[in-house]
Design an enzyme around this catalytic site. Structure first.
Site, PDB file in Angstrom:
ATOM      1  N   ARG A  91       0.828  -1.218   0.000  1.00  0.00           N
ATOM      2  CA  ARG A  91       0.000   0.000   0.000  1.00  0.00           C
ATOM      3  C   ARG A  91       0.852   1.253   0.000  1.00  0.00           C
ATOM      4  O   ARG A  91       0.372   2.339   0.316  1.00  0.00           O
ATOM      5  CB  ARG A  91      -0.911   0.006   1.204  1.00  0.00           C
ATOM      6  CG  ARG A  91      -0.151  -0.108   2.505  1.00  0.00           C
ATOM      7  CD  ARG A  91      -1.043   0.254   3.625  1.00  0.00           C
ATOM      8  NE  ARG A  91      -0.492  -0.173   4.886  1.00  0.00           N
ATOM      9  CZ  ARG A  91      -0.992   0.172   6.044  1.00  0.00           C
ATOM     10  NH1 ARG A  91      -2.042   0.941   6.087  1.00  0.00           N
ATOM     11  NH2 ARG A  91      -0.455  -0.257   7.156  1.00  0.00           N
ATOM     12  N   ARG A 174       5.729   9.716   3.387  1.00  0.00           N
ATOM     13  CA  ARG A 174       6.816   9.310   4.268  1.00  0.00           C
ATOM     14  C   ARG A 174       8.149   9.594   3.595  1.00  0.00           C
ATOM     15  O   ARG A 174       8.306   9.341   2.398  1.00  0.00           O
ATOM     16  CB  ARG A 174       6.664   7.817   4.566  1.00  0.00           C
ATOM     17  CG  ARG A 174       7.754   7.259   5.449  1.00  0.00           C
ATOM     18  CD  ARG A 174       7.307   5.987   6.127  1.00  0.00           C
ATOM     19  NE  ARG A 174       7.260   4.841   5.225  1.00  0.00           N
ATOM     20  CZ  ARG A 174       6.912   3.610   5.615  1.00  0.00           C
ATOM     21  NH1 ARG A 174       6.567   3.389   6.873  1.00  0.00           N
ATOM     22  NH2 ARG A 174       6.889   2.607   4.770  1.00  0.00           N
ATOM     23  N   ASP A 246      10.904  -7.330   7.983  1.00  0.00           N
ATOM     24  CA  ASP A 246      10.539  -6.363   6.928  1.00  0.00           C
ATOM     25  C   ASP A 246      10.335  -4.965   7.503  1.00  0.00           C
ATOM     26  O   ASP A 246      10.162  -4.012   6.748  1.00  0.00           O
ATOM     27  CB  ASP A 246       9.262  -6.820   6.196  1.00  0.00           C
ATOM     28  CG  ASP A 246       8.106  -7.066   7.147  1.00  0.00           C
ATOM     29  OD1 ASP A 246       8.248  -7.886   8.067  1.00  0.00           O
ATOM     30  OD2 ASP A 246       7.056  -6.416   6.983  1.00  0.00           O
ATOM     31  N   ASN A 247      10.366  -4.853   8.815  1.00  0.00           N
ATOM     32  CA  ASN A 247      10.226  -3.534   9.438  1.00  0.00           C
ATOM     33  C   ASN A 247      11.529  -3.069  10.068  1.00  0.00           C
ATOM     34  O   ASN A 247      11.532  -2.156  10.887  1.00  0.00           O
ATOM     35  CB  ASN A 247       9.120  -3.563  10.495  1.00  0.00           C
ATOM     36  CG  ASN A 247       7.743  -3.754   9.875  1.00  0.00           C
ATOM     37  OD1 ASN A 247       7.547  -3.426   8.703  1.00  0.00           O
ATOM     38  ND2 ASN A 247       6.804  -4.275  10.636  1.00  0.00           N
TER      39      ASN A 247
HETATM   40  P1  AMP Z   1       3.080  -3.833   8.075  1.00  0.00           P
HETATM   41  O1  AMP Z   1       2.392  -4.657   9.112  1.00  0.00           O
HETATM   42  O2  AMP Z   1       2.506  -2.443   7.909  1.00  0.00           O
HETATM   43  O3  AMP Z   1       4.551  -3.840   8.186  1.00  0.00           O
HETATM   44  O4  AMP Z   1       2.724  -4.538   6.678  1.00  0.00           O
HETATM   45  C1  AMP Z   1       3.085  -5.844   6.376  1.00  0.00           C
HETATM   46  C2  AMP Z   1       2.796  -6.118   4.932  1.00  0.00           C
HETATM   47  O5  AMP Z   1       1.407  -6.002   4.653  1.00  0.00           O
HETATM   48  C3  AMP Z   1       3.477  -5.179   3.951  1.00  0.00           C
HETATM   49  O6  AMP Z   1       3.811  -5.927   2.824  1.00  0.00           O
HETATM   50  C4  AMP Z   1       2.413  -4.173   3.661  1.00  0.00           C
HETATM   51  O7  AMP Z   1       2.611  -3.524   2.430  1.00  0.00           O
HETATM   52  C5  AMP Z   1       1.175  -5.039   3.639  1.00  0.00           C
HETATM   53  N1  AMP Z   1      -0.031  -4.274   3.957  1.00  0.00           N
HETATM   54  C6  AMP Z   1      -0.383  -3.756   5.127  1.00  0.00           C
HETATM   55  N2  AMP Z   1      -1.576  -3.121   5.052  1.00  0.00           N
HETATM   56  C7  AMP Z   1      -1.996  -3.271   3.781  1.00  0.00           C
HETATM   57  C8  AMP Z   1      -3.169  -2.856   3.060  1.00  0.00           C
HETATM   58  N3  AMP Z   1      -4.159  -2.152   3.639  1.00  0.00           N
HETATM   59  N4  AMP Z   1      -3.250  -3.181   1.757  1.00  0.00           N
HETATM   60  C9  AMP Z   1      -2.283  -3.880   1.164  1.00  0.00           C
HETATM   61  N5  AMP Z   1      -1.172  -4.301   1.762  1.00  0.00           N
HETATM   62  C10 AMP Z   1      -1.024  -4.005   3.065  1.00  0.00           C
HETATM   63 MG    MG Z   2       6.016  -2.915   7.293  1.00  0.00          MG
END
Ligand code: AMP
Ligand code: MG
Length: 476
Positions: A91, A174, A246-247
């Site tokens: 996203r 960002r 990934d973070n």
């Molecule tokens: P995060 O938990 O934000 O680090 O996200 C983990 C993964 O999920 C990453 O690949 C994000 O791009 C994906 N992701 C999180 N929220 C969304 C969303 N609303 N739509 C699509 N991908 C998402």
């Molecule tokens: Mg992330």
């Protein structure tokens, strides 16, 4: 007419398997929430241009500025210890890179900009709450002197996003030194793509560790940067909450403010994230998790460290073993400063732990205890004041062997203001009714966290029982 920004897009020049090229998906009706004027200027962008109608269109993803090369980055990662071979920007869309006024290359990314080939089941969007949370907390971290991604702007989309209920959609702009993660290396390592690993290593070295010559140098650089970063988190009571690989950035900046939180009352086992049921990412586990993540980076880099597998493992393991000492040294330096100390004595670690243990027992407010050391109000945090007094006698004796005038040093090392969860929650709730005043007021206070700001004293107060936030949610 689309805006023109002075882009130079080095990531877009990497081979096609590093990313998916696509534009943001336009939204119904963009509306400005905030532009970060100081950061805009640092990037060489005119704040009034970003605030203009065409600026807001760009910040919402409705108009792609000239010179941009929009793309979603490919990456993998371990989430809560479980391997996911393909994550990627689901996203977020990187518009491109600019060289800021200090000569540093910075990514400009729109988060919540629509679906990408990496969206899996997600909608590619962000709700206003998590966008405001990331804006507030990342800018507060920066003001606290902690390496972090930044918030350049936030806009509403005029569209609803469906979570547990429909919520107003928003897009965060960002800014980061880069968005290269441990998971980016894992992505190519898992595919046996050594050529891509080599290109990524060269790219990361050029951007973040220009003195490094080898993959091992890069690994050592990231180990040191993460040791430094996590010690600084712990010095302000920050819990990242979702330290998946990934973070974790290669640059050493904090990234991804999902279920993060600053502690009010101190406890080493504190967890906020609603999805962290086993306390994997609890406050005091953060250094251990960092090593775990760095071990994933190290194993991704093995083919570049040595052609001989055994020798590569041996070298990488030795590098990882260095983390403990580096972290310990950074932690001591952070907490010595918080006790007003400029010199080192062997018993300092015990002195620091002595205070932290008493704080945990007394459920003392982390921020107000340390800040209170400067004006004798720390004692008020302890229900059994004798426990504090006993510690303070030893501390005073230690201070007497250090440089005079420790008050100013204490205030420079321990903030009066942190982004407290209940304040963030209040700002979000008000924004949901259309009132952005609390959001802007909170940001203004947090921009000067080490200043006393007597008129803003209410922002230093811990939550009343009914205001307490015990859980934070991943902002998806
Ligand atoms: P995060 O938990 O934000 O680090 O996200 C983990 C993964 O999920 C990453 O690949 C994000 O791009 C994906 N992701 C999180 N929220 C969304 C969303 N609303 N739509 C699509 N991908 C998402
Ligand atoms: Mg992330």
């Amino acid at each position: 007419m689309p805006l023109s920004l002075p882009f130079d897009n080095s990531y877009a020049r990497l081979p096609g398997r590093f990313h998916a090229r696509l534009d943001p998906t336009p939204v119904a009706s963009p509306g400005l929430i905030a532009v970060n004027d100081t950061l805009a200027q640092e990037l060489g962008l005119a704040p009034q241009t970003l605030r203009s109608a065409s600026g807001v269109q760009m910040l919402a993803g409705n108009a792609v500025p000239e010179g941009a090369a929009p793309l979603a980055q490919a990456y993998a990662g371990h989430q809560f210890g479980g391997w996911v071979p393909q994550l990627g920007d689901g996203r977020a869309i990187l518009l491109g890179e600019v060289i800021d006024t200090n000569g540093t290359r910075r990514d400009i990314q729109l988060k919540g900009a629509g679906p990408t080939p990496f969206s899996r089941r997600g909608d590619g969007r962000a709700a206003i709450g998590p966008v405001l949370r990331e804006y507030i907390v990342s800018e507060a971290m920066h003001a606290l002197g902690i390496p972090t991604s930044r918030a350049l702007a936030a806009v509403t989309t005029g569209e609803a996003v469906l979570r547990e209920r429909p919520l107003p959609g928003a897009v965060l702009t960002r800014v980061a030194a880069s968005h290269i993660r441990v998971g980016t290396f894992q992505y190519f390592a898992a595919r046996g793509d050594t050529e891509a690993l080599r290109l990524l290593t060269d790219h990361a070295i050029a951007r973040h560790y220009p003195q490094a010559e080898t993959a091992l140098d890069l690994l050592n650089g990231v180990i040191a940067a993460q040791a430094r970063l996590i010690a600084r988190w712990m010095g302000v009571g920050f819990i990242h909450g979702v330290m998946n690989t990934d973070n974790m950035t290669i640059s050493g900046e904090t990234i991804d403010y999902g279920p993060c939180a600053f502690m009010d009352t101190y406890h080493p086992d504190k967890v906020f994230s609603s999805i962290d049921q086993h306390g994997r990412y609890a406050f005091s586990r953060q250094p251990d998790i960092a090593v775990w993540n760095l071990a994933q980076l190290a194993s991704s880099l093995l083919p570049l460290i040595n052609d001989n597998d055994e020798a590569a493992v041996e070298t990488a393991t030795a590098a990882l073993r260095g983390f403990g000492d580096l972290f310990r040294a950074e932690w001591l330096s952070v907490f010595r400063a918080k006790l007003g100390l400029t010199t080192a004595e062997p018993e300092d670690a015990d002195l620091i732990s002595g205070l932290l243990d008493r704080m945990a027992f007394a459920r003392a407010d982390f921020t107000n205890t340390f800040r209170g050391l400067a004006d004798d109000s720390a004692r008020d945090q302890f229900t059994q004041a004798e426990a504090f007094d006993q510690w303070a006698t030893a501390w005073q004796a230690r201070l007497a062997r250090d440089l005079p005038d420790h008050q100013a040093r204490l205030r420079a090392a321990s903030p009066a203001y942190i982004p407290r969860n209940h304040r963030i929650e209040q700002a979000i709730q008000a924004a949901l009714t259309g009132d952005l005043t609390p959001f802007h007021a909170l940001n203004a206070v947090l921009a000067r966290p080490f200043d006393d700001q007597p008129k803003q004293a209410a922002y230093a107060l811990p939550p009343r029982p009914e205001e307490t936030v015990t859980r934070t949610f991943c902002g998806t």
